[in-house]
Design a protein around this motif. Structure first.
Motif, PDB file in Angstrom:
ATOM      1  N   PRO A 146       0.848  -1.202   0.000  1.00 44.29           N
ATOM      2  CA  PRO A 146       0.000   0.000   0.000  1.00 44.29           C
ATOM      3  C   PRO A 146       0.882   1.251   0.000  1.00 44.29           C
ATOM      4  O   PRO A 146       1.972   1.251   0.590  1.00 44.29           O
ATOM      5  CB  PRO A 146      -0.781  -0.110   1.307  1.00 44.29           C
ATOM      6  CG  PRO A 146      -0.641  -1.533   1.739  1.00 44.29           C
ATOM      7  CD  PRO A 146       0.652  -2.027   1.177  1.00 44.29           C
ATOM      8  N   SER A 147       0.415   2.298  -0.636  1.00 48.44           N
ATOM      9  CA  SER A 147       1.150   3.565  -0.614  1.00 48.44           C
ATOM     10  C   SER A 147       1.048   4.178   0.777  1.00 48.44           C
ATOM     11  O   SER A 147      -0.036   4.237   1.355  1.00 48.44           O
ATOM     12  CB  SER A 147       0.571   4.533  -1.648  1.00 48.44           C
ATOM     13  OG  SER A 147       1.169   5.798  -1.516  1.00 48.44           O
ATOM     14  N   ALA A 148       2.180   4.647   1.274  1.00 52.04           N
ATOM     15  CA  ALA A 148       2.201   5.291   2.594  1.00 52.04           C
ATOM     16  C   ALA A 148       1.645   6.709   2.531  1.00 52.04           C
ATOM     17  O   ALA A 148       1.163   7.236   3.533  1.00 52.04           O
ATOM     18  CB  ALA A 148       3.622   5.310   3.142  1.00 52.04           C
ATOM     19  N   SER A 149       1.685   7.327   1.362  1.00 57.30           N
ATOM     20  CA  SER A 149       1.295   8.729   1.257  1.00 57.30           C
ATOM     21  C   SER A 149       0.027   8.971   0.425  1.00 57.30           C
ATOM     22  O   SER A 149      -0.488  10.077   0.419  1.00 57.30           O
ATOM     23  CB  SER A 149       2.445   9.541   0.657  1.00 57.30           C
ATOM     24  OG  SER A 149       2.747   9.071  -0.645  1.00 57.30           O
ATOM     25  N   ARG A 150      -0.467   7.946  -0.267  1.00 60.82           N
ATOM     26  CA  ARG A 150      -1.621   8.142  -1.142  1.00 60.82           C
ATOM     27  C   ARG A 150      -2.696   7.113  -0.801  1.00 60.82           C
ATOM     28  O   ARG A 150      -2.639   5.968  -1.253  1.00 60.82           O
ATOM     29  CB  ARG A 150      -1.195   8.056  -2.596  1.00 60.82           C
ATOM     30  CG  ARG A 150      -0.189   9.158  -2.961  1.00 60.82           C
ATOM     31  CD  ARG A 150       0.205   9.102  -4.416  1.00 60.82           C
ATOM     32  NE  ARG A 150      -0.913   9.386  -5.284  1.00 60.82           N
ATOM     33  CZ  ARG A 150      -1.167  10.556  -5.853  1.00 60.82           C
ATOM     34  NH1 ARG A 150      -0.373  11.585  -5.623  1.00 60.82           N
ATOM     35  NH2 ARG A 150      -2.194  10.717  -6.657  1.00 60.82           N
ATOM     36  N   HIS A 151      -3.670   7.539  -0.015  1.00 62.33           N
ATOM     37  CA  HIS A 151      -4.772   6.672   0.405  1.00 62.33           C
ATOM     38  C   HIS A 151      -5.498   6.117  -0.822  1.00 62.33           C
ATOM     39  O   HIS A 151      -5.776   6.842  -1.770  1.00 62.33           O
ATOM     40  CB  HIS A 151      -5.746   7.445   1.299  1.00 62.33           C
ATOM     41  CG  HIS A 151      -6.914   6.624   1.718  1.00 62.33           C
ATOM     42  ND1 HIS A 151      -6.808   5.608   2.646  1.00 62.33           N
ATOM     43  CD2 HIS A 151      -8.204   6.636   1.302  1.00 62.33           C
ATOM     44  CE1 HIS A 151      -7.990   5.036   2.791  1.00 62.33           C
ATOM     45  NE2 HIS A 151      -8.855   5.647   1.987  1.00 62.33           N
ATOM     46  N   GLY A 152      -5.820   4.835  -0.784  1.00 61.51           N
ATOM     47  CA  GLY A 152      -6.571   4.220  -1.871  1.00 61.51           C
ATOM     48  C   GLY A 152      -5.716   3.791  -3.037  1.00 61.51           C
ATOM     49  O   GLY A 152      -6.242   3.405  -4.083  1.00 61.51           O
ATOM     50  N   GLN A 153      -4.409   3.866  -2.870  1.00 58.69           N
ATOM     51  CA  GLN A 153      -3.498   3.492  -3.942  1.00 58.69           C
ATOM     52  C   GLN A 153      -2.377   2.613  -3.386  1.00 58.69           C
ATOM     53  O   GLN A 153      -2.097   2.625  -2.187  1.00 58.69           O
ATOM     54  CB  GLN A 153      -2.916   4.743  -4.612  1.00 58.69           C
ATOM     55  CG  GLN A 153      -4.003   5.598  -5.237  1.00 58.69           C
ATOM     56  CD  GLN A 153      -3.503   6.938  -5.731  1.00 58.69           C
ATOM     57  OE1 GLN A 153      -2.328   7.256  -5.647  1.00 58.69           O
ATOM     58  NE2 GLN A 153      -4.420   7.736  -6.262  1.00 58.69           N
ATOM     59  N   GLY A 154      -1.758   1.849  -4.263  1.00 56.98           N
ATOM     60  CA  GLY A 154      -0.666   0.978  -3.858  1.00 56.98           C
ATOM     61  C   GLY A 154       0.404   0.917  -4.929  1.00 56.98           C
ATOM     62  O   GLY A 154       0.152   1.240  -6.097  1.00 56.98           O
ATOM     63  N   ILE A 155       1.583   0.501  -4.531  1.00 58.27           N
ATOM     64  CA  ILE A 155       2.723   0.397  -5.446  1.00 58.27           C
ATOM     65  C   ILE A 155       2.932  -1.064  -5.790  1.00 58.27           C
ATOM     66  O   ILE A 155       3.017  -1.925  -4.909  1.00 58.27           O
ATOM     67  CB  ILE A 155       3.982   1.009  -4.815  1.00 58.27           C
ATOM     68  CG1 ILE A 155       3.749   2.504  -4.576  1.00 58.27           C
ATOM     69  CG2 ILE A 155       5.204   0.770  -5.707  1.00 58.27           C
ATOM     70  CD1 ILE A 155       4.821   3.185  -3.756  1.00 58.27           C
ATOM     71  N   VAL A 156       3.001  -1.347  -7.086  1.00 52.81           N
ATOM     72  CA  VAL A 156       3.208  -2.704  -7.583  1.00 52.81           C
ATOM     73  C   VAL A 156       4.496  -2.720  -8.392  1.00 52.81           C
ATOM     74  O   VAL A 156       4.769  -1.813  -9.175  1.00 52.81           O
ATOM     75  CB  VAL A 156       2.031  -3.162  -8.476  1.00 52.81           C
ATOM     76  CG1 VAL A 156       2.264  -4.570  -9.011  1.00 52.81           C
ATOM     77  CG2 VAL A 156       0.713  -3.085  -7.718  1.00 52.81           C
ATOM     78  N   THR A 157       5.296  -3.761  -8.185  1.00 51.38           N
ATOM     79  CA  THR A 157       6.498  -3.963  -8.985  1.00 51.38           C
ATOM     80  C   THR A 157       6.234  -5.111  -9.949  1.00 51.38           C
ATOM     81  O   THR A 157       5.919  -6.230  -9.532  1.00 51.38           O
ATOM     82  CB  THR A 157       7.718  -4.297  -8.101  1.00 51.38           C
ATOM     83  OG1 THR A 157       7.912  -3.224  -7.178  1.00 51.38           O
ATOM     84  CG2 THR A 157       8.971  -4.477  -8.940  1.00 51.38           C
ATOM     85  N   PHE A 158       6.327  -4.794 -11.232  1.00 48.61           N
ATOM     86  CA  PHE A 158       6.159  -5.781 -12.289  1.00 48.61           C
ATOM     87  C   PHE A 158       7.535  -6.143 -12.839  1.00 48.61           C
ATOM     88  O   PHE A 158       8.395  -5.278 -12.993  1.00 48.61           O
ATOM     89  CB  PHE A 158       5.333  -5.216 -13.452  1.00 48.61           C
ATOM     90  CG  PHE A 158       3.890  -4.948 -13.147  1.00 48.61           C
ATOM     91  CD1 PHE A 158       3.069  -5.937 -12.635  1.00 48.61           C
ATOM     92  CD2 PHE A 158       3.336  -3.711 -13.424  1.00 48.61           C
ATOM     93  CE1 PHE A 158       1.722  -5.687 -12.382  1.00 48.61           C
ATOM     94  CE2 PHE A 158       2.001  -3.456 -13.179  1.00 48.61           C
ATOM     95  CZ  PHE A 158       1.196  -4.446 -12.656  1.00 48.61           C
ATOM     96  N   GLU A 159       7.719  -7.419 -13.171  1.00 54.18           N
ATOM     97  CA  GLU A 159       8.908  -7.857 -13.904  1.00 54.18           C
ATOM     98  C   GLU A 159       8.434  -8.322 -15.271  1.00 54.18           C
ATOM     99  O   GLU A 159       7.738  -9.333 -15.392  1.00 54.18           O
ATOM    100  CB  GLU A 159       9.627  -8.977 -13.155  1.00 54.18           C
ATOM    101  CG  GLU A 159      10.267  -8.496 -11.871  1.00 54.18           C
ATOM    102  CD  GLU A 159      10.970  -9.584 -11.089  1.00 54.18           C
ATOM    103  OE1 GLU A 159      10.931 -10.780 -11.497  1.00 54.18           O
ATOM    104  OE2 GLU A 159      11.551  -9.244 -10.041  1.00 54.18           O
ATOM    105  N   HIS A 160       8.791  -7.531 -16.294  1.00 54.37           N
ATOM    106  CA  HIS A 160       8.395  -7.827 -17.668  1.00 54.37           C
ATOM    107  C   HIS A 160       9.494  -8.634 -18.350  1.00 54.37           C
ATOM    108  O   HIS A 160      10.680  -8.318 -18.202  1.00 54.37           O
ATOM    109  CB  HIS A 160       8.192  -6.527 -18.458  1.00 54.37           C
ATOM    110  CG  HIS A 160       7.135  -5.635 -17.905  1.00 54.37           C
ATOM    111  ND1 HIS A 160       5.788  -5.915 -18.024  1.00 54.37           N
ATOM    112  CD2 HIS A 160       7.206  -4.459 -17.240  1.00 54.37           C
ATOM    113  CE1 HIS A 160       5.083  -4.944 -17.462  1.00 54.37           C
ATOM    114  NE2 HIS A 160       5.923  -4.049 -16.972  1.00 54.37           N
TER     115      HIS A 160
END
Length: 171
Positions: free
Chosen positions: A119-133
């Motif tokens: 989950p994003s620490a600074s943006r409520h309702g959003q999260g950070i995802v790491t994709f490996e393409h």
């Protein structure tokens, strides 16, 4: 019987599971026109992409597909399945590698692994995802890899996820 509208979208943060790999199909067969157009549009005058006679004298013996075209197509192939309408922003690319060249006439097959999320620490309702393409040619050889961090909406926080919201009331 009433018509039911469905708007194609990617997946929300909460629908993505770490360790899941998405295979993006169909593949994309790269033509000479694709390579020359992309190369000239981006003002890249590298002879390895444009000069067939000179490239024939180089180690691979032929023109190479512009690696930035390969990277763009690799990431682009994932959009409809993963991030269409559910991404807030690209945060960055890292660990970009091209271990084998892509040539005119090769088909690029793209896949994406969900490597991490939080989950994003600074943006409520959003999260950070790491994709490996990962991009492979028609013979299964890896031609490109890249790690990409993106900011994604959670489904219950995205304004377009609710009926009557968004353009034309599409939910």
């Amino acid at each position: 019987m009433p018509v039911r509208d469905i708007v194609q979208r990617g997946l929300y943060y909460d629908e993505l599971e770490v360790g899941t790999r998405y295979l993006h199909r169909p593949g994309r067969t790269v033509t000479e026109a694709d390579n020359v157009l992309f190369t000239t549009l981006t003002m890249n005058n590298q002879g390895l992409h444009l000069d067939a006679a000179w490239a024939a004298t180089q180690p691979f013996g032929q023109r190479l597909v512009n690696s930035m075209f390969t990277l763009s197509t690799l990431v682009g192939a994932s959009v409809g399945q993963l991030t269409q309408g559910t991404i807030v922003a690209n945060l960055g690319l890292s660990s970009v590698e091209f271990p084998h060249p892509l040539f005119h006439g090769d088909t690029l097959y793209s896949e994406t692994l969900v490597a991490a999320k939080r989950p994003s620490a600074s943006r409520h309702g959003q999260g950070i995802v790491t994709f490996e393409h990962t991009g492979r040619n028609q013979d299964g050889e890896i031609v490109a890899t890249a790690q990409r961090a993106v900011l994604m909406w959670l489904s219950d926080a995205h304004p377009d996820a609710h009926p009557g919201a968004g353009p034309g009331g599409q939910g």
